[in-house]
Design an enzyme around this catalytic site. Structure first.
Site, PDB file in Angstrom:
ATOM      1  N   GLY A 154      41.661  48.914  44.293  1.00 17.37           N
ATOM      2  CA  GLY A 154      40.333  48.864  43.686  1.00 17.37           C
ATOM      3  C   GLY A 154      39.766  47.464  43.809  1.00 17.37           C
ATOM      4  N   ALA A 155      40.609  46.477  43.491  1.00 10.27           N
ATOM      5  CA  ALA A 155      40.174  45.088  43.523  1.00 10.27           C
ATOM      6  C   ALA A 155      41.408  44.195  43.442  1.00 10.27           C
ATOM      7  CB  ALA A 155      39.241  44.789  42.352  1.00 10.27           C
ATOM      8  N   MET A 156      41.220  42.912  43.706  1.00 10.70           N
ATOM      9  CA  MET A 156      42.330  41.966  43.622  1.00 10.70           C
ATOM     10  C   MET A 156      41.857  40.706  42.921  1.00 10.70           C
ATOM     11  SD  MET A 156      45.472  41.145  44.247  1.00 10.70           S
ATOM     12  CE  MET A 156      46.160  39.546  43.761  1.00 10.70           C
ATOM     13  N   ASN A 176      42.082  37.541  42.835  1.00 12.62           N
ATOM     14  CA  ASN A 176      42.227  36.183  43.353  1.00 12.62           C
ATOM     15  C   ASN A 176      41.435  35.224  42.462  1.00 12.62           C
ATOM     16  OD1 ASN A 176      43.400  37.371  45.818  1.00 12.62           O
ATOM     17  ND2 ASN A 176      41.292  38.023  46.173  1.00 12.62           N
ATOM     18  N   HIS A 236      38.644  44.253  34.171  1.00 15.76           N
ATOM     19  CA  HIS A 236      40.092  44.214  34.441  1.00 15.76           C
ATOM     20  C   HIS A 236      40.445  42.952  35.248  1.00 15.76           C
ATOM     21  CE1 HIS A 236      43.941  46.384  35.766  1.00 15.76           C
ATOM     22  NE2 HIS A 236      43.869  45.387  36.637  1.00 15.76           N
ATOM     23  N   GLU A 237      39.715  42.726  36.331  1.00 15.84           N
ATOM     24  CA  GLU A 237      40.023  41.545  37.167  1.00 15.84           C
ATOM     25  C   GLU A 237      39.780  40.260  36.386  1.00 15.84           C
ATOM     26  OE1 GLU A 237      41.645  42.357  39.775  1.00 15.84           O
ATOM     27  OE2 GLU A 237      41.084  44.453  39.505  1.00 15.84           O
ATOM     28  N   HIS A 265      42.638  39.382  34.245  1.00 11.47           N
ATOM     29  CA  HIS A 265      43.713  38.782  35.039  1.00 11.47           C
ATOM     30  C   HIS A 265      43.550  37.274  35.218  1.00 11.47           C
ATOM     31  CE1 HIS A 265      46.187  42.102  36.274  1.00 11.47           C
ATOM     32  NE2 HIS A 265      45.281  42.703  37.000  1.00 11.47           N
ATOM     33  N   GLU A 315      49.462  44.148  34.686  1.00 12.88           N
ATOM     34  CA  GLU A 315      48.604  45.320  34.856  1.00 12.88           C
ATOM     35  C   GLU A 315      48.375  46.068  33.544  1.00 12.88           C
ATOM     36  OE1 GLU A 315      46.852  45.361  37.200  1.00 12.88           O
ATOM     37  OE2 GLU A 315      47.961  44.105  38.602  1.00 12.88           O
TER      38      GLU A 315
HETATM   39 ZN   LIG Z   1      45.187  44.549  37.992  1.00 15.30          ZN
END
Ligand SMILES: [Zn+2]
Length: 830
Positions: A256-258, A260, A290-291, A294, A313
């Site tokens: 879905g996404a990362m 970074n 969510h990202e 992180h 996660e």
């Molecule tokens: Zn994640």
């Protein structure tokens, strides 16, 4: 394939401190390769010792260690041995690296709309050495200085703020210490929307051909970004630490996404080019939040080794839903969690691949990749909710703040997290962690009631731990009763034994439907009692809370999977309760599960057409009753296009005529109708090619492939299988499209020969397609729709092979388990 082991990583981090990377990437050398120069400075605790550096080049040109050239004669293609280390070291590696088209390393894609090229870096999980030479493990963090040379019409983005220093020359600001798996560079003629919030420069970027939808949707994305920053700043007590915050929507992205740091990459289907529904925007907003979570949890504090990846996660998954519900317009985020996320995790618990949330052994990097599943996300987030119910929200927030402060820019493990929670709450959490994090499986929860003359005389909660998986899990949840559209009771309870009485219900009115876990706070297999199940076709639609309806739908779907109820009963509930459903998460997820799994796998082949008709009829009723152009009307129209057998209607929609309001120019909608016609054999390659001519985009190209693969005739199947499994240089997304279409159309006789070929041809893709991408391909290409004992037999034989890579094996194990659920259901209910 070198696959870093935990033991190797531990030895290397005991020996080394990496103090900095200086990287130069030259992206002007054509479409196949780029030049990469890496200068790595590091200290060594034992002068004279040796270690190794990771790099996966096409051609390795030169390596020097402390100025002395290293003989590359023995290079194995993946590890450079460094011997005779001194206290302070500098290694310089120059190499030619290959661009990928499987979403790992530096991926390069061409946009068919305008033939422009786009590059993005994806270093997760162990792909960084495909871009630069590094000590590739999560606990050797270091700052990065990056210089990029790119074609002059490109822009460059990365973890550090990018500055154009000359024609095609870019310098990225020195980063904070980052783990190697966070490295990214995105380069290409991306178009941008920029903004600022609370001193943080913001950017949103996508392919040039997506400029119009990007500009139209940017403000909504920026709003979620701003709301999330404000919320996290107040909750965590630590400001966002990575400078600028860019969100780059990139092509052919596997996940879905990362996350970074400073430069999040997201799949660019999230830039919706057609009409959008409420739950699509909710999902994208959840991914944004969510990202962002992180940035603190994962990026600022990183797991020491991959076996704690769940902590990243589970926390981000939990935090995203909390953020949406508390600070944004998406106050229904937890309903969406119940419908879109938990069934994924519940299904994962039923397969042999299930594992504890925490402490699953990850002896090497590749085995860790397999744990990015419904357990680490959905169960983990549910465990966080149970933790909060157990210790209180104030203690949880205080513990998170301590954890982030104590390990900032460093690494931590489960014990550090639990320690912070224990200090904040004053509670010993070891037995809680054993029960919730270190054991597998679902408890079954049910409520038994005795009534007399319409009143409850006694009520008992039964908790049945999973067989063979001893766990004594405390559960906090509620039990609600509904009759004729009214809630007649609700009681909150904590269950910490296998039988718990609910004396407070005595004397309350009996209910037509009793819903354990009605607010969906806990993680369990909810067993509805027979009277409640029997009442669902008539009563479910009248239950006043979407959250409780979601729990019932999920319980029914799981009961079908477990062969406890007839799939036809679920179809009967759909016929009465779906068209009038007000929650779009419920509408869409129920529709997806019915059309994607229940009908093709559980309903006998001879009844599938009539089952599709039930969905199409209900969807048509929903469309007629929904406001023209509304999000709900759009969801309904999509299910009509997917499930209808009315070829005249489908042809009109496919050619853009008499479309429901708001769908003019929406090619994704037209492809739904085209896909339905293609798998019926009602249109052929000429019509598909004509549609592609008009929608000559990346999405159109993929949809055309999917349509061609779904055509029911034998020659189309032969072509599609060869494109999928032969050496044709297909990208990750093209393989997905071919696999997705393949089993959709065609009768058993045409498809059956490919069951055996799956088990030989798909494992053979290992090595040619990256494991990240192959996991998805192997799952989509599995013969799930040939629900026959012989398929399961061939599957069992294949799983006894010892040459399957981890991704292929995992995909097969899970698909095999789901196939067996369907076979068991058909054996019981016909
Ligand atoms: Zn994640």
């Amino acid at each position: 394939m070198a696959n870093l082991t935990r033991v190797e990583a531990g030895a290397r981090s005991a020996l080394l401190v990496v103090t900095g990377y200086r990287l130069e990437l030259d992206l002007t050398q054509g479409a196949q390769t780029f030049e990469s120069s890496s200068t790595v400075r590091f200290r060594c605790a034992e002068p004279g010792a040796s270690t190794f550096l990771d790099v996966k080049p096409q051609r390795l040109h030169r390596v020097t260690l402390n100025g002395a050239e290293i003989d590359l004669g023995g290079f194995d293609g993946e590890r450079i041995t460094l011997t005779g280390l001194t206290e302070e070291n500098e290694v310089v590696v120059t190499a030619t690296m290959g661009y990928s088209n499987d979403g790992q390393g530096l991926h390069r894609a061409v946009d068919p709309a305008d033939d422009r090229h786009y590059v993005y870096g994806h270093s997760f999980l162990d792909a960084a050495p495909r871009v630069f030479a590094c000590f590739d493990q999560p606990d050797l963090k270091a700052p990065y200085d990056v210089l990029v040379t790119a074609p002059s019409e490109w822009i460059v983005l990365g973890n550090g703020a990018a500055t154009r220093t000359g024609e095609g020359s870019w310098a990225l600001a020195t980063t904070k210490p980052l783990a190697t798996y966070f490295f990214t560079v995105c380069a290409g003629p991306y178009v941008s929307v920029t903004a600022e919030h609370d001193g943080i420069p913001l950017g949103i970027h996508a392919r040039a051909s997506l400029r119009e939808p990007l500009e139209r949707q940017a403000e909504q994305m920026l709003t979620i970004t701003r709301q999330s920053f404000d919320y996290y700043h107040s909750l965590f007590g630590v400001r966002y630490p990575f400078g600028e915050y860019h969100q780059v929507f990139v092509p052919e992205f596997n996940a879905g996404a990362m996350e970074n740091p400073g430069c999040v990459t997201l799949r660019d289907q999230y830039v919706f080019r057609g009409a959008t529904t409420h739950d699509e925007v909710l999902t994208r907003s959840g991914t944004i939040a969510h990202e962002m979570a992180h940035m603190w949890f994962g990026d600022l504090v990183t797991m020491r080794w991959w076996d704690d990846l769940w902590l990243n996660e589970s926390f981000a998954e939990y935090m995203a839903h909390r953020t949406l519900e508390e600070t944004t317009e998406f106050t229904d985020a937890w309903v969406d969690f119940s419908m879109a996320r938990k069934p994924w995790g519940y299904a994962a618990e039923r397969t042999p691949s299930t594992h504890p949330v925490a402490g699953s052994p990850a002896p090497d990097a590749q085995s860790a990749l397999q744990n990015f599943d419904g357990i680490s996300y959905a169960k983990g987030a549910s465990a966080v909710r149970q933790l909060i119910a157990h210790i209180g929200d104030a203690a949880f927030v205080a513990g998170v703040r301590d954890y982030l402060r104590d390990h900032a820019y460093g690494n931590a493990a489960l014990e550090d997290f639990l320690g912070a929670m224990q200090r904040a709450s004053g509670k010993d959490l070891q037995s809680w962690a054993d029960a919730w994090l270190r054991t597998t499986g679902l408890d079954a929860i049910s409520v038994e009631m005795a009534t007399d003359q319409g009143a409850i005389t006694s009520a008992t909660v039964h908790r049945v731990p999973p067989a063979g998986q001893p766990a004594d899990r405390p559960h906090s949840f509620d039990v609600a009763g509904f009759s004729g559209g009214a809630e007649v009771f609700r009681v909150v309870t904590t269950v910490d034994s296998d039988e718990t009485a609910l004396p407070e219900l005595a004397g309350k009115p009996a209910a037509d439907m009793v819903v354990p876990n009605a607010a969906d706070l806990t993680w369990a297999n909810i067993k509805l009692d027979p009277a409640t199940i029997a009442a669902t076709p008539a009563e479910l639609r009248a239950v006043p809370q979407a959250q409780a309806r979601a729990v019932v739908w999920t319980a029914l779907i799981d009961a079908v999977a477990l062969a406890e109820i007839d799939p036809r009963h679920l179809l009967a509930v759909l016929a009465t309760s779906w068209a009038g459903e007000s929650s779009q998460s419920i509408v869409n997820q129920v529709g997806l599960r019915m059309t994607g799994r229940i009908i093709p796998q559980f309903i006998p082949v001879s009844e599938q057409r009539s089952a599709d008709a039930v969905v199409a009829t209900a969807a048509a009723a929903m469309l007629a009753e929904s406001g023209a152009g509304s999000s709900r009307a759009l969801v309904a129209a999509r299910y009509v296009a997917k499930a209808s057998a009315d070829e005249d209607l489908l042809r009109r929609w496919a050619s853009g005529q008499q479309l429901p309001e708001g769908l003019g120019g929406d090619w994704d909608f037209r492809w739904l109708a085209l896909g339905n016609l293609a798998r019926r054999g009602a249109i052929g390659s000429a019509e598909i090619a004509a549609a592609l001519e008009l929608d000559h985009t990346m999405q159109g190209t993929l949809k055309a492939l999917e349509c061609k693969a779904s055509a029911p005739d034998a020659s189309s199947k032969a072509w599609a299988w060869e494109e999928l499994t032969g050496q044709h240089g297909r990208s990750n997304y093209e393989l997905n499209a071919l696999a997705e279409g393949f089993w959709r159309g065609g009768d058993r006789d045409v498809l059956r020969p490919y069951v055996a070929r799956y088990f030989t041809d798909v494992p053979a893709l290992s090595g040619r397609v990256g494991e990240d991408a192959l996991a998805r391909v192997a799952q989509l290409a599995y013969p799930s729709r040939v629900v026959e004992v012989s398929t399961a037999d061939q599957s069992a034989t294949a799983l006894r092979r010892n040459d399957l890579t981890a991704s292929v094996r995992r995909a097969m194990v899970d698909a095999d388990s789901q196939l067996r659920e369907a076979l068991a259901s058909r054996a019981r209910f016909g």
